[in-house]
Design a protein around this motif. Structure first.
Motif, PDB file in Angstrom:
ATOM      1  N   LYS A 124       0.711  -1.148   0.007  1.00 11.99           N
ATOM      2  CA  LYS A 124      -0.457  -0.061  -0.054  1.00 11.99           C
ATOM      3  C   LYS A 124       0.964   1.445   0.250  1.00 11.99           C
ATOM      4  O   LYS A 124       0.718   2.084  -0.667  1.00 11.99           O
ATOM      5  CB  LYS A 124      -0.732   0.027   1.232  1.00 11.99           C
ATOM      6  N   THR A 125       1.956   1.332   0.660  1.00  9.67           N
ATOM      7  CA  THR A 125       3.134   2.630   1.264  1.00  9.67           C
ATOM      8  C   THR A 125       3.385   2.911  -0.816  1.00  9.67           C
ATOM      9  O   THR A 125       3.626   3.519  -0.846  1.00  9.67           O
ATOM     10  CB  THR A 125       3.995   2.192   1.779  1.00  9.67           C
ATOM     11  N   LYS A 126       3.870   1.639  -1.167  1.00 13.16           N
ATOM     12  CA  LYS A 126       4.489   2.172  -3.071  1.00 13.16           C
ATOM     13  C   LYS A 126       2.696   2.300  -3.297  1.00 13.16           C
ATOM     14  O   LYS A 126       3.352   3.566  -4.200  1.00 13.16           O
ATOM     15  CB  LYS A 126       4.623   0.818  -2.891  1.00 13.16           C
ATOM     16  N   ILE A 127       2.237   1.608  -3.462  1.00 13.17           N
ATOM     17  CA  ILE A 127       1.101   2.378  -4.098  1.00 13.17           C
ATOM     18  C   ILE A 127       0.976   4.059  -4.141  1.00 13.17           C
ATOM     19  O   ILE A 127       0.453   4.292  -5.172  1.00 13.17           O
ATOM     20  CB  ILE A 127      -0.143   1.175  -4.047  1.00 13.17           C
ATOM     21  N   ILE A 128       1.166   4.824  -3.040  1.00 14.90           N
ATOM     22  CA  ILE A 128       1.073   5.757  -2.664  1.00 14.90           C
ATOM     23  C   ILE A 128       2.298   6.679  -3.316  1.00 14.90           C
ATOM     24  O   ILE A 128       1.743   7.864  -3.531  1.00 14.90           O
ATOM     25  CB  ILE A 128      -0.154   5.257  -1.254  1.00 14.90           C
ATOM     26  N   ILE A 129       3.067   5.798  -3.090  1.00  9.97           N
ATOM     27  CA  ILE A 129       3.995   6.566  -3.505  1.00  9.97           C
ATOM     28  C   ILE A 129       4.138   6.698  -4.623  1.00  9.97           C
ATOM     29  O   ILE A 129       4.794   7.632  -4.928  1.00  9.97           O
ATOM     30  CB  ILE A 129       5.277   5.993  -2.904  1.00  9.97           C
ATOM     31  N   ILE A 130       3.717   6.060  -5.383  1.00  9.61           N
ATOM     32  CA  ILE A 130       3.616   5.670  -6.749  1.00  9.61           C
ATOM     33  C   ILE A 130       2.264   6.976  -7.696  1.00  9.61           C
ATOM     34  O   ILE A 130       2.875   7.357  -8.220  1.00  9.61           O
ATOM     35  CB  ILE A 130       3.288   4.252  -7.906  1.00  9.61           C
ATOM     36  N   ILE A 131       1.268   6.646  -7.221  1.00  7.37           N
ATOM     37  CA  ILE A 131       0.292   7.630  -7.087  1.00  7.37           C
ATOM     38  C   ILE A 131       0.628   8.789  -7.239  1.00  7.37           C
ATOM     39  O   ILE A 131       0.813   9.994  -7.998  1.00  7.37           O
ATOM     40  CB  ILE A 131      -0.753   7.215  -6.429  1.00  7.37           C
ATOM     41  N   LEU A 132       1.673   9.269  -6.062  1.00  5.54           N
ATOM     42  CA  LEU A 132       2.376  10.688  -5.107  1.00  5.54           C
ATOM     43  C   LEU A 132       2.774  11.089  -6.432  1.00  5.54           C
ATOM     44  O   LEU A 132       3.184  11.978  -7.219  1.00  5.54           O
ATOM     45  CB  LEU A 132       1.925  10.550  -4.116  1.00  5.54           C
ATOM     46  N   LEU A 133       4.138   9.920  -6.279  1.00  9.31           N
ATOM     47  CA  LEU A 133       5.313  10.546  -7.835  1.00  9.31           C
ATOM     48  C   LEU A 133       4.273  10.834  -8.847  1.00  9.31           C
ATOM     49  O   LEU A 133       4.500  12.183  -9.781  1.00  9.31           O
ATOM     50  CB  LEU A 133       5.548   9.150  -8.075  1.00  9.31           C
ATOM     51  N   ILE A 134       2.971  10.808  -9.628  1.00  7.30           N
ATOM     52  CA  ILE A 134       2.288  10.775 -10.980  1.00  7.30           C
ATOM     53  C   ILE A 134       2.256  11.797 -10.910  1.00  7.30           C
ATOM     54  O   ILE A 134       2.413  12.382 -11.674  1.00  7.30           O
ATOM     55  CB  ILE A 134       1.442   9.207 -10.909  1.00  7.30           C
ATOM     56  N   PHE A 135       1.018  12.364  -9.372  1.00  7.85           N
ATOM     57  CA  PHE A 135       0.737  13.511  -9.897  1.00  7.85           C
ATOM     58  C   PHE A 135       1.540  14.316  -9.916  1.00  7.85           C
ATOM     59  O   PHE A 135       1.118  15.578  -9.956  1.00  7.85           O
ATOM     60  CB  PHE A 135      -0.723  13.483  -8.628  1.00  7.85           C
ATOM     61  N   SER A 136       2.299  14.641  -9.081  1.00  9.20           N
ATOM     62  CA  SER A 136       3.960  15.306  -8.767  1.00  9.20           C
ATOM     63  C   SER A 136       4.544  15.391 -10.063  1.00  9.20           C
ATOM     64  O   SER A 136       4.811  16.624 -10.291  1.00  9.20           O
ATOM     65  CB  SER A 136       4.755  14.691  -8.036  1.00  9.20           C
ATOM     66  N   LEU A 137       4.456  14.849 -10.412  1.00  6.96           N
ATOM     67  CA  LEU A 137       5.837  15.002 -12.169  1.00  6.96           C
ATOM     68  C   LEU A 137       4.466  15.173 -13.406  1.00  6.96           C
ATOM     69  O   LEU A 137       5.105  16.122 -13.797  1.00  6.96           O
ATOM     70  CB  LEU A 137       5.653  13.147 -12.881  1.00  6.96           C
ATOM     71  N   THR A 138       3.339  14.773 -13.349  1.00  2.76           N
ATOM     72  CA  THR A 138       2.441  15.108 -13.691  1.00  2.76           C
ATOM     73  C   THR A 138       2.147  16.916 -13.576  1.00  2.76           C
ATOM     74  O   THR A 138       2.153  17.869 -14.792  1.00  2.76           O
ATOM     75  CB  THR A 138       0.864  14.356 -14.276  1.00  2.76           C
ATOM     76  N   TYR A 139       2.731  17.244 -12.256  1.00  5.04           N
ATOM     77  CA  TYR A 139       1.510  18.734 -11.742  1.00  5.04           C
ATOM     78  C   TYR A 139       3.614  19.748 -12.449  1.00  5.04           C
ATOM     79  O   TYR A 139       2.709  20.282 -12.880  1.00  5.04           O
ATOM     80  CB  TYR A 139       1.119  19.005 -10.520  1.00  5.04           C
TER      81      TYR A 139
END
Length: 229
Positions: free
Chosen positions: A1-16
């Motif tokens: 779960k932690t990895k998934i949350i980190i990946i999602i946050l990373l995707i959103f951060s990079l997209t932004y």
């Protein structure tokens, strides 16, 4: 779960991050295109509102004083200030009210890309409209830019006299309008000025422009100011 949350946050951060960088890079092109649209729309707006009904009682003789020498050459042109100020005051007050009504949504501009809303005047167009590539210029999500009118509305009276034939001159009387608009983009605010000349009267008179003036004589009156905000 932690990895998934980190990946999602990373995707959103990079997209932004990349979208922010892209918009910053594209922003000057967006502003250029937006200014062209605004100028086109508001030139039509100004010409429609400084029209016959507002200026139907204006005659050139009650505003201009044209002085000639004994040879029929035009020495200078002057304004009857009381009448010129009266006309400018009426035009300025009318335009100020029209602009207020426009921002309140009571008047619409005949342009599909400029709409009235409860948040004011909005310019909308596809994101890739500012692209250099014509094939994708109508693609992309809609970009919404808010248009504000700031500062003062400036009006002035200007006359231009040019030689017309052998012993005649064409006298043209203009009202000049300067309007400051503020374009609110996703990353900054950009101000620009719209300058427009409205021909309100013209007449051919006997006389000619002396050679030392060149081809024409241009005379401007005093500026009338009106606060927009």
């Amino acid at each position: 779960k932690t990895k998934i949350i980190i990946i999602i946050l990373l995707i959103f951060s990079l997209t932004y991050f990349f979208m922010h960088k892209y918009i910053q890079k594209l922003n000057p092109n967006i502003v250029t295109v937006a200014e062209q649209k605004i100028n086109q729309a508001f030139r039509y707006f100004l010409s429609s509102n400084v029209g016959y009904e507002l200026l139907k009682d204006v005659s050139m003789e009650e505003i201009l004083l044209i002085n000639k020498n004994q040879d029929g050459e035009i020495l200078n042109v002057d304004f009857k200030l009381d009448r010129a100020y009266y006309i400018l005051d009426n035009i300025t007050n009318e335009l100020t009210q029209n602009i207020y009504d426009l921002e309140q949504g009571n008047v619409t501009i005949k342009d599909n890309d400029i709409v009235n809303s409860d948040k004011g005047l909005i310019l909308k167009f596809p994101l890739f409209l500012a692209s250099k590539y014509a094939l994708i210029s109508n693609l992309g999500p809609k970009v919404y830019l808010k248009i504000n009118f700031v500062g003062t509305l400036l009006t002035n009276i200007k006359t231009k006299i040019t030689n017309y034939g052998l012993n005649s001159c064409l006298v043209e009387l203009y009202v000049t309008v300067e309007l400051t608009d503020q374009l609110v983009t996703p990353v900054e605010k950009h101000e620009s000025k719209i300058n427009y000349d409205v021909l309100i009267a013209s007449k051919i008179i006997n006389g000619r422009v002396p050679t030392f003036y060149g081809d024409s004589i241009v005379k401007e009156g005093s500026i009338m100011e009106k606060e927009l905000n």
